[in-house]
Design a protein around this motif. Structure first.
Motif, PDB file in Angstrom:
ATOM      1  N   LEU A   1      31.678  32.218  36.833  1.00  0.00           N
ATOM      2  CA  LEU A   1      32.229  32.685  37.687  1.00  0.00           C
ATOM      3  C   LEU A   1      31.543  32.778  39.240  1.00  0.00           C
ATOM      4  CD1 LEU A   1      34.384  35.893  36.145  1.00  0.00           C
ATOM      5  CD2 LEU A   1      35.288  33.728  37.431  1.00  0.00           C
TER       6      LEU A   1
ATOM      7  N   GLY B   1      34.840  40.785  37.023  1.00  0.00           N
ATOM      8  CA  GLY B   1      34.214  39.838  36.132  1.00  0.00           C
ATOM      9  C   GLY B   1      33.722  40.628  34.759  1.00  0.00           C
TER      10      GLY B   1
ATOM     11  N   VAL C   1      41.613  40.395  40.863  1.00  0.00           N
ATOM     12  CA  VAL C   1      41.631  39.346  39.929  1.00  0.00           C
ATOM     13  C   VAL C   1      41.126  39.747  38.584  1.00  0.00           C
ATOM     14  CG1 VAL C   1      41.776  36.837  39.091  1.00  0.00           C
ATOM     15  CG2 VAL C   1      42.233  37.364  41.567  1.00  0.00           C
TER      16      VAL C   1
ATOM     17  N   LEU D   1      37.009  39.668  42.566  1.00  0.00           N
ATOM     18  CA  LEU D   1      37.051  39.136  41.109  1.00  0.00           C
ATOM     19  C   LEU D   1      36.320  39.948  40.019  1.00  0.00           C
ATOM     20  CD1 LEU D   1      36.188  35.027  41.250  1.00  0.00           C
ATOM     21  CD2 LEU D   1      38.357  36.357  41.760  1.00  0.00           C
TER      22      LEU D   1
ATOM     23  N   ILE E   1      41.830  30.101  43.006  1.00  0.00           N
ATOM     24  CA  ILE E   1      41.247  30.466  44.142  1.00  0.00           C
ATOM     25  C   ILE E   1      41.373  29.815  45.603  1.00  0.00           C
ATOM     26  CG2 ILE E   1      38.684  31.066  45.059  1.00  0.00           C
ATOM     27  CD1 ILE E   1      39.773  32.475  42.512  1.00  0.00           C
TER      28      ILE E   1
ATOM     29  N   PHE F   1      36.767  29.203  33.321  1.00  0.00           N
ATOM     30  CA  PHE F   1      36.432  29.378  35.005  1.00  0.00           C
ATOM     31  C   PHE F   1      35.862  28.243  35.507  1.00  0.00           C
ATOM     32  CE2 PHE F   1      35.973  34.079  32.887  1.00  0.00           C
ATOM     33  CZ  PHE F   1      37.205  34.198  33.555  1.00  0.00           C
TER      34      PHE F   1
ATOM     35  N   ALA G   1      32.527  32.086  43.641  1.00  0.00           N
ATOM     36  CA  ALA G   1      32.376  33.042  44.567  1.00  0.00           C
ATOM     37  C   ALA G   1      31.264  33.094  45.733  1.00  0.00           C
ATOM     38  CB  ALA G   1      31.948  34.535  43.722  1.00  0.00           C
TER      39      ALA G   1
ATOM     40  N   CYS H   1      39.302  39.016  35.556  1.00  0.00           N
ATOM     41  CA  CYS H   1      38.577  37.793  35.088  1.00  0.00           C
ATOM     42  C   CYS H   1      37.852  38.150  33.761  1.00  0.00           C
ATOM     43  CB  CYS H   1      37.651  37.179  35.869  1.00  0.00           C
ATOM     44  SG  CYS H   1      38.543  36.572  37.360  1.00  0.00           S
TER      45      CYS H   1
ATOM     46  N   LEU I   1      32.642  38.397  43.567  1.00  0.00           N
ATOM     47  CA  LEU I   1      32.692  38.776  42.322  1.00  0.00           C
ATOM     48  C   LEU I   1      31.931  40.023  41.962  1.00  0.00           C
ATOM     49  CD1 LEU I   1      32.940  37.703  39.249  1.00  0.00           C
ATOM     50  CD2 LEU I   1      30.500  36.501  39.660  1.00  0.00           C
TER      51      LEU I   1
ATOM     52  N   VAL J   1      35.292  35.512  48.702  1.00  0.00           N
ATOM     53  CA  VAL J   1      35.661  35.775  47.128  1.00  0.00           C
ATOM     54  C   VAL J   1      34.566  36.554  46.877  1.00  0.00           C
ATOM     55  CG1 VAL J   1      35.963  34.716  45.219  1.00  0.00           C
ATOM     56  CG2 VAL J   1      36.882  33.696  47.117  1.00  0.00           C
TER      57      VAL J   1
END
Length: 248
Positions: free
Chosen positions: A206, A194, A108, A192, A178, A169, A210, A110, A76, A74
């Protein structure tokens, strides 16, 4: 992870349905975007490999995947300040992963205060998006996962603006989302998009969910002090580096 040095300098000149027991890389888009549409939507195209900007994104992607090893991660992506181009970078890192036919990506959005991905990518978020899932336990992940027209790239839009105050979040539903996205397919990588680091703690919150953090600075816009202060918000073990985005 790489040190907090510059990963790349990019030039911003460009203008799911779940299928049981099938790898996502085998799921075809209902309607694929043409290269011209992808350029219009500010998405890099495989046909443009060899161009400096496209290869910059491919290089960053390769570094991230090398650091991840055999794990889907993941990532960010957050801008130092509003207008630095974080959404542009997040979108194209996801697209660069989707270039590889053995991998897939989910983007995503966010940035709940200023969402942009569904508009830029011309996605009709008729079933809502991230907020719908976080606020309504009856909403399924499959309800908010949209085709983008880019093979192997799906989008979860923000789905509106927050209707109530809350720590979205850090909620159980966010972590559930997630975990659901990354565990269903081992070839799926999450990005993500952000909100800016400056102005609110959401980017830092967030970062807790991540694996990797990429900071985006507006070239000639964000100062060295701005970048240093933004980077100090994150775990140095997760911090991959800074992407300088030009023409923001």
């Amino acid at each position: 992870m790489t040190s907090p040095d510059t990963l790349s300098k990019t030039e911003d000149r460009l203008v799911e349905h779940y299928t049981a027991d099938r790898p996502i890389v085998q799921v075809q888009e209902t309607t694929a975007l043409t290269p011209a549409q992808m350029r219009e939507y500010s998405i890099i195209t495989p046909e443009a490999m060899g161009q400096p900007m496209v290869d910059a994104f491919r290089d960053i992607r390769t570094r991230l995947l090398a650091a991840a090893g055999d794990q889907n991660i993941v990532t960010l992506v957050v801008p130092v300040s509003p207008g630095s181009g974080g959404s542009f970078v997040a979108r194209n890192l996801a697209a660069a992963v989707a270039f590889d036919e053995s991998k897939s990506a989910v983007l995503v959005d966010c940035d709940l205060r200023q969402p942009s991905q569904h508009t830029t990518m011309h996605v009709d978020a008729k079933n809502g998006g991230l907020l719908s899932y976080l606020e309504n336990p009856a909403t399924l992940v499959s309800d908010i996962l949209y085709e983008t027209g880019v093979p192997r790239l799906r989008l979860i839009p923000a789905g509106g603006t927050p209707s109530r105050h809350g720590e979205y979040f850090s909620s159980f539903r966010m972590r559930l989302l997630i975990d659901s996205l990354r565990s269903r397919y081992p070839d799926r990588y999450l990005f993500l998009d952000g909100p800016p680091v400056r102005g609110a703690p959401d980017a830092r919150i967030l970062s807790e969910i991540a694996d990797v953090i990429v900071l985006v600075a507006g070239y000639g816009r964000d100062t060295a002090d701005d970048i240093a202060r933004a980077a100090a918000n994150f775990d140095p073990n997760k911090f991959a580096g800074v992407v300088f985005n030009e023409d923001v």
